[in-house]
Design a protein around this motif. Structure first.
Motif, PDB file in Angstrom:
ATOM      1  N   ALA A 298       0.820  -1.219   0.000  1.00  0.00           N
ATOM      2  CA  ALA A 298       0.000   0.000   0.000  1.00  0.00           C
ATOM      3  C   ALA A 298       0.848   1.262   0.000  1.00  0.00           C
ATOM      4  N   ILE A 299       1.928   1.300   0.788  1.00  0.00           N
ATOM      5  CA  ILE A 299       2.722   2.535   0.805  1.00  0.00           C
ATOM      6  C   ILE A 299       3.456   2.731  -0.517  1.00  0.00           C
ATOM      7  N   ARG A 300       3.850   1.642  -1.162  1.00  0.00           N
ATOM      8  CA  ARG A 300       4.516   1.765  -2.460  1.00  0.00           C
ATOM      9  C   ARG A 300       3.569   2.352  -3.509  1.00  0.00           C
ATOM     10  N   VAL A 301       2.288   2.108  -3.349  1.00  0.00           N
ATOM     11  CA  VAL A 301       1.297   2.564  -4.320  1.00  0.00           C
ATOM     12  C   VAL A 301       0.863   4.007  -4.061  1.00  0.00           C
ATOM     13  N   VAL A 302       0.801   4.444  -2.803  1.00  0.00           N
ATOM     14  CA  VAL A 302       0.315   5.795  -2.511  1.00  0.00           C
ATOM     15  C   VAL A 302       1.439   6.815  -2.379  1.00  0.00           C
ATOM     16  N   VAL A 303       2.689   6.372  -2.325  1.00  0.00           N
ATOM     17  CA  VAL A 303       3.806   7.292  -2.098  1.00  0.00           C
ATOM     18  C   VAL A 303       3.808   8.425  -3.131  1.00  0.00           C
ATOM     19  N   GLY A 304       4.080   9.622  -2.671  1.00  0.00           N
ATOM     20  CA  GLY A 304       4.208  10.766  -3.557  1.00  0.00           C
ATOM     21  C   GLY A 304       2.910  11.344  -4.052  1.00  0.00           C
ATOM     22  N   GLY A 305       1.802  10.617  -3.838  1.00  0.00           N
ATOM     23  CA  GLY A 305       0.513  11.053  -4.365  1.00  0.00           C
ATOM     24  C   GLY A 305      -0.129  10.021  -5.265  1.00  0.00           C
ATOM     25  N   GLY A 306       0.558   8.876  -5.433  1.00  0.00           N
ATOM     26  CA  GLY A 306      -0.007   7.790  -6.231  1.00  0.00           C
ATOM     27  C   GLY A 306       0.953   7.329  -7.302  1.00  0.00           C
ATOM     28  N   SER A 307       1.488   6.101  -7.152  1.00  0.00           N
ATOM     29  CA  SER A 307       2.461   5.559  -8.103  1.00  0.00           C
ATOM     30  C   SER A 307       1.928   4.284  -8.746  1.00  0.00           C
ATOM     31  N   VAL A 308       2.048   4.191 -10.063  1.00  0.00           N
ATOM     32  CA  VAL A 308       1.608   2.985 -10.783  1.00  0.00           C
ATOM     33  C   VAL A 308       2.780   2.064 -11.099  1.00  0.00           C
ATOM     34  N   LYS A 309       3.964   2.398 -10.618  1.00  0.00           N
ATOM     35  CA  LYS A 309       5.166   1.649 -10.996  1.00  0.00           C
ATOM     36  C   LYS A 309       5.066   0.162 -10.679  1.00  0.00           C
ATOM     37  N   ASP A 310       4.404  -0.189  -9.564  1.00  0.00           N
ATOM     38  CA  ASP A 310       4.426  -1.589  -9.150  1.00  0.00           C
ATOM     39  C   ASP A 310       3.642  -2.521 -10.058  1.00  0.00           C
ATOM     40  N   ALA A 311       2.885  -1.989 -10.994  1.00  0.00           N
ATOM     41  CA  ALA A 311       2.190  -2.856 -11.948  1.00  0.00           C
ATOM     42  C   ALA A 311       3.139  -3.414 -13.003  1.00  0.00           C
ATOM     43  N   ILE A 312       4.348  -2.828 -13.121  1.00  0.00           N
ATOM     44  CA  ILE A 312       5.224  -3.230 -14.231  1.00  0.00           C
ATOM     45  C   ILE A 312       5.862  -4.593 -14.018  1.00  0.00           C
ATOM     46  N   TYR A 313       5.876  -5.115 -12.785  1.00  0.00           N
ATOM     47  CA  TYR A 313       6.486  -6.421 -12.545  1.00  0.00           C
ATOM     48  C   TYR A 313       5.674  -7.519 -13.245  1.00  0.00           C
ATOM     49  N   LEU A 314       4.369  -7.550 -12.976  1.00  0.00           N
ATOM     50  CA  LEU A 314       3.526  -8.579 -13.594  1.00  0.00           C
ATOM     51  C   LEU A 314       3.374  -8.327 -15.088  1.00  0.00           C
ATOM     52  N   ARG A 315       3.239  -7.061 -15.462  1.00  0.00           N
ATOM     53  CA  ARG A 315       3.121  -6.742 -16.886  1.00  0.00           C
ATOM     54  C   ARG A 315       4.426  -7.060 -17.612  1.00  0.00           C
TER      55      ARG A 315
END
Length: 393
Positions: A298-315
């Motif tokens: 959750a913190i990786r996703v909301v950091v800074g105001g909202g990050s989509v970076k973590d979707a790139i692992y599965l994609r």
């Protein structure tokens, strides 16, 4: 006539400047909370009822001055068509990084993140949800190692590479100002407060050292400096390759697959407007993600105001599996850091002797069972096929 690199010398000077400018931004470090350990302690103390306040470090550059340097580069004078296109795309990406960093902790940050890493299509979300449904939860692992022990294991891994490649640099640091294990410009950074599952140490080393560090060092040996820093949009392919390293070395266990899937679901919820607490509780209640893991996601996703970076692992691993099934070679991906879409460009530069074959071969290609697993993937496999059944706690 001169060598290929002498003919391209003006272009390579611009390449060097682009790399220097991006290195100065340090996007990864500057979007990593400096107070994650304290924030977790506060969150736990309030019985998970109050969203954490995450602090980011001040920027150590003046955005307008960096933009001026960036757009003063005379990319229009680069005559090689492939490099001209590449440099323009890289300049645009760096400009988006500057804007995203300026927009940290505002509602605008998420739009910059989307521009840098792309959105997530519904099929990817459906795959993630299916993985979370079919992979049963596992009992928590009781064997863990400290950050110091992990650092020792990492130094031993660097030594294994140095035994074969004598000049292979080794940079390992345990730091109190990073919240996640990461590689930044070839340096392995380990959070001081972190603990690691004992059975995840080797896969993590193949992910971080055997992929991120190896491709950085291979890129650093190329005349095109951007291959160390990363060509535009390289992150997705790089993380897909790192997940592949975990799988081929036998370390992509059910818990890890569930985490990668949960990251996609969390990003999707954030884009739908969910806040930290909603994402955190949904991961725990709907998807049975352990509390501390749900916090981290959750913190990786909301950091800074909202990050989509973590979707790139599965994609990333999804697209890499498709590329393998189409007959693409893995070897070219070790030249440096670039996207799958850049393979024709890299191959062209290799064919023209502008680039050299990779210096270092990742160790994870040669662990027992790796080639058999790779052959199965080449025959055609989906992300769902990476789940090989439950493991003991």
């Amino acid at each position: 006539m001169g060598t290929p690199n002498e003919q391209l010398e003006p272009a390579l000077e611009i390449d060097t400047r682009l790399a220097e400018i991006e290195r100065g931004l340090d996007l990864l470090i500057n979007t990593t909370p400096v107070n994650a350990a304290e924030a977790w302690a506060d969150f736990e103390r309030c019985d998970f009822g109050t969203a954490p306040t995450l602090r980011l470090r001040p920027l150590e550059f003046e955005p307008d001055l960096v933009r001026r340097d960036l757009y003063n580069l005379e990319i229009e004078n680069v005559t090689d068509p492939a490099l001209h296109t590449l440099f323009r795309a890289k300049r645009d990406e760096i400009a988006r990084q500057i804007t995203a960093l300026e927009d940290r902790d505002t509602s605008r940050f998420v739009y910059g993140s989307l521009q840098l890493y792309g959105g997530i299509a519904q099929p990817l979300v459906s795959t993630a949800e299916e993985l979370l449904e079919i992979i049963p939860t596992q009992a928590p692992s009781t064997r863990t190692v400290t950050a110091g022990a992990f650092a020792e294991a990492a130094r031993a891994e660097f030594d294994r590479y140095r035994d074969v490649y004598q000049d292979f640099p080794a940079h390992v640091a345990v730091r109190d100002d990073v919240s996640e294990l990461m590689v930044s410009f070839g340096r392995l950074l380990i959070p001081e407060a972190a603990t690691f599952r004992a059975d995840r140490v080797e896969p993590l080393l193949h992910h971080e050292v055997g992929t991120h560090v190896v491709t950085y060092q291979n890129g650093a040996r190329q005349p095109l400096t951007l291959l160390a820093i990363g060509l535009p949009g390289y992150d997705e392919t790089q993380e897909g390759l790192a997940v592949l390293a975990e799988y081929l070395s036998g370390g992509l266990d059910p818990r890890r697959l569930r985490v990668l899937a949960a990251r996609v679901v969390a990003v999707d919820k954030m884009l739908d407007g969910a806040g930290f607490l909603d994402i955190f509780e949904s991961l725990r209640a709907e998807y049975r993600i352990p509390t501390r893991t749900a916090w981290t996601i959750a913190i990786r996703v909301v950091v800074g105001g909202g990050s989509v970076k973590d979707a790139i692992y599965l994609r990333g691993i999804t697209r890499l599996l498709e590329a393998l099934a189409e007959g693409n070679s893995l070897d070219v991906l070790f030249v440096g850091k670039f996207a799958l879409d850049h393979i024709p460009l890299i191959q062209d530069l290799l064919d023209r002797d502008v680039l050299e074959a990779p210096w270092v071969r990742p160790r994870w290609l040669d662990v027992p069972g790796a080639q058999e697993r790779l052959d199965r993937l080449r025959a055609g496999a989906s992300v769902m096929d990476l789940y090989e059944g439950a493991v003991a706690a």
